[in-house]
Structures are given as structure tokens and as C-alpha cells.
Design an enzyme around this catalytic site. Structure first.
Site, PDB file in Angstrom:
ATOM      1  CB  SER A  21      -4.614   2.473   8.007  1.00 49.25           C
ATOM      2  OG  SER A  21      -4.250   1.338   7.234  1.00 49.25           O
ATOM      3  CG  HIS A  57      -7.559   0.360  10.940  1.00 50.08           C
ATOM      4  ND1 HIS A  57      -8.795   0.029  11.447  1.00 50.08           N
ATOM      5  CD2 HIS A  57      -7.605   0.043   9.624  1.00 50.08           C
ATOM      6  CE1 HIS A  57      -9.556  -0.477  10.487  1.00 50.08           C
ATOM      7  NE2 HIS A  57      -8.852  -0.487   9.371  1.00 50.08           N
ATOM      8  CG  ASP A  68      -6.577  -1.517   6.566  1.00 52.89           C
ATOM      9  OD1 ASP A  68      -7.765  -1.663   6.887  1.00 52.89           O
ATOM     10  OD2 ASP A  68      -6.012  -0.409   6.511  1.00 52.89           O
ATOM     11  CG  MET A 113      -6.414  -5.755   2.424  1.00 57.58           C
ATOM     12  SD  MET A 113      -6.028  -4.460   1.227  1.00 57.58           S
ATOM     13  CE  MET A 113      -6.264  -3.000   2.231  1.00 57.58           C
ATOM     14  CG  HIS A 148     -10.978  -3.616   8.194  1.00 53.62           C
ATOM     15  ND1 HIS A 148     -10.982  -2.505   7.372  1.00 53.62           N
ATOM     16  CD2 HIS A 148     -12.032  -4.381   7.795  1.00 53.62           C
ATOM     17  CE1 HIS A 148     -11.978  -2.601   6.506  1.00 53.62           C
ATOM     18  NE2 HIS A 148     -12.616  -3.734   6.738  1.00 53.62           N
ATOM     19  CG  MET A 165     -10.992  -5.452   4.160  1.00 54.91           C
ATOM     20  SD  MET A 165     -10.161  -3.981   3.512  1.00 54.91           S
ATOM     21  CE  MET A 165      -8.879  -3.780   4.754  1.00 54.91           C
ATOM     22  CG  MET A 192     -15.568  -0.505   3.969  1.00 51.14           C
ATOM     23  SD  MET A 192     -13.988  -0.280   4.819  1.00 51.14           S
ATOM     24  CE  MET A 192     -12.893   0.163   3.445  1.00 51.14           C
ATOM     25  CG  ASP A 211     -10.904   1.868   6.588  1.00 58.10           C
ATOM     26  OD1 ASP A 211     -10.120   2.640   6.012  1.00 58.10           O
ATOM     27  OD2 ASP A 211     -10.626   0.689   6.852  1.00 58.10           O
TER      28      ASP A 211
END
Length: 233
Positions: free
Chosen positions: A12, A37, A39, A41, A70, A72, A141, A177
């Protein structure tokens, strides 16, 4: 992307040097990672704010493996096209991010990208049953999403095992993750995960000037996971 259940390490970049993403990505790929990866957010669905489509577009030329994005964020549907156009290979949305996950998965697939579905620790894996045939990846998760460096939630191992049974022989990756390191990697691998997201456990102790530490960290995670699979066999 050819489907395989072999162990894949997906660092990540949340734990990388934000001022040097290009070289950081090149370093982890040179040192043997399988996926990268990202992330994303929004400060709303989770209590942190990170990256958007422009960042994904900027780092795409540096990624030669798989760009695993990913999301979120909530709502998620209005942003799917932007992340697809930014170069994501896999787009994963949270089951909890909206009332129509079936529509979300359809929207991701309509862009030609692989569709992933992520589950928070409080969500039972049985919730994915009606959606399995639209998914290429399910992310369990093993921390509450929003921050890197959290401790692994061991109770999620039961969820991974249940998910593996539900998937059966479908070509669906099981990604984990949160809190993955050489100590927890064998636990999640034995339970059924094949994609292991790791942030601080990969980047700790290394840098673009000393990338060998990244390689040692990646190998340690992979070897501990594969050793568990060998024992299980």
C-alpha cells in the site's frame, strides 16, 4: 491479468514517501511486489483523506504490474469512471458505501476493469452471496478502514474461511487488507487469502536509496505465507 491463487504481495503506497511516489513504486516493483495498492479515502466514509483520480493518473506510468485501487469513499458510483480513466486495473468499492452494491459492481465492469468488493470487519461475509458472480475480488478488512499501521483483527480469520467456502471454485481473489506482516501472513494465507496488502510491513526500514529492505520485507511476507500453505498441504 491471468487468474492465479498464488500468493500476491500488494504494498500500500499509503506507507510510501508521498513526495516520491514514482520512484517508490519503481522500487517496490523492482524488489518483487506483485500489485500496487492505492488506498483512496474521502474523510467521510472513513476518517482520513488521501488520494484522488489525478494522483492515480500521475502514478500510472510508473506501474508495470497491477494498479489495485481501493475506494473507501461514499458515494462511490459517481467516481468510478474517473478512476477507470486514471488507469486502475482493479476498482474495489465497499459493500457498505451505498444502498446498491449490485449497481456499483455493474458500473465498474462496464468500464472494462476488474470489480472488487470490500467488507468492513462488522459486515458478515454472507452479504456477498448475491454478488459473487459480479466480483473478481473480495477484500476482507482486517482492521477498521481509515488509517495505516493498525493492529490485525484476528477474528477476521473466521470471515476469510467462510468466504473461501462461499467462493468455491469461482475465479475470485480473496484480498486481505490491514495489519499484514510476516507474523499474520501465514494466518490469512492458510485461511484462504491470496492477495496480501501490506503497508508499513513493506516500507519499514527502506527507502528509494536503500530499496533492498523493501525486497527483504516482501520476501519475508511471501515466504511466511507460502510456508503456511505448504504445511496445510
Amino acid at each position: 491479468m491471468t487468474f492465479s491463487r498464488s500468493i500476491k504481495i500488494a504494498p500500500s503506497i499509503l506507507s510510501a514517501d508521498f513526495a516520491d511516489f514514482g520512484r517508490e513504486i519503481e522500487a517496490i516493483e523492482d524488489q518483487g511486489c506483485d500489485w500496487v495498492h492505492v488506498d483512496v479515502m474521502d474523510g467521510h466514509f472513513v476518517p482520513n483523506l488521501t488520494f484522488g483520480p489525478p494522483l492515480c493518473k500521475a502514478i500510472r506510468p510508473h506501474i508495470t504490474t497491477v494498479m489495485d485501487v481501493h475506494l473507501m469513499i461514499a458515494p462511490v458510483d459517481p467516481y468510478i469512471d474517473a478512476f477507470a480513466e486514471a488507469g486502475a486495473d482493479i476498482i474495489t468499492a465497499h459493500l457498505e458505501a451505498g444502498p446498491h452494491p449490485h449497481r456499483t459492481l455493474q458500473a465498474i465492469r462496464a468500464t472494462g476493469k476488474k470489480a472488487g468488493l470490500a467488507l468492513n470487519p462488522g459486515t458478515p461475509v454472507e452479504a456477498v452471496i448475491p454478488l459473487l458472480d459480479l466480483t473478481d475480488l473480495i477484500c476482507v478488512m482486517t482492521v477498521n478502514p481509515g488509517f495505516g499501521g493498525q493492529s490485525f483483527i484476528a477474528g477476521q480469520l473466521v470471515q476469510i474461511r467462510r468466504l473461501k467456502a462461499l467462493i468455491g471454485d469461482r475465479p475470485i481473489h480473496i484480498e486481505v487488507d490491514g495489519g499484514v506482516d510476516p507474523a499474520t501472513a501465514p494466518l490469512v494465507a492458510e485461511a484462504g487469502a491470496d492477495v496480501l496488502v501490506a503497508g508499513s510491513a513493506v516500507f519499514r526500514g527502506g527507502s528509494v536509496e536503500a530499496p533492498e529492505k523493501y525486497g527483504a520485507n516482501i520476501r519475508a511476507i511471501r515466504e511466511s505465507a507460502n510456508a503456511a500453505l505448504h504445511l496445510a498441504a
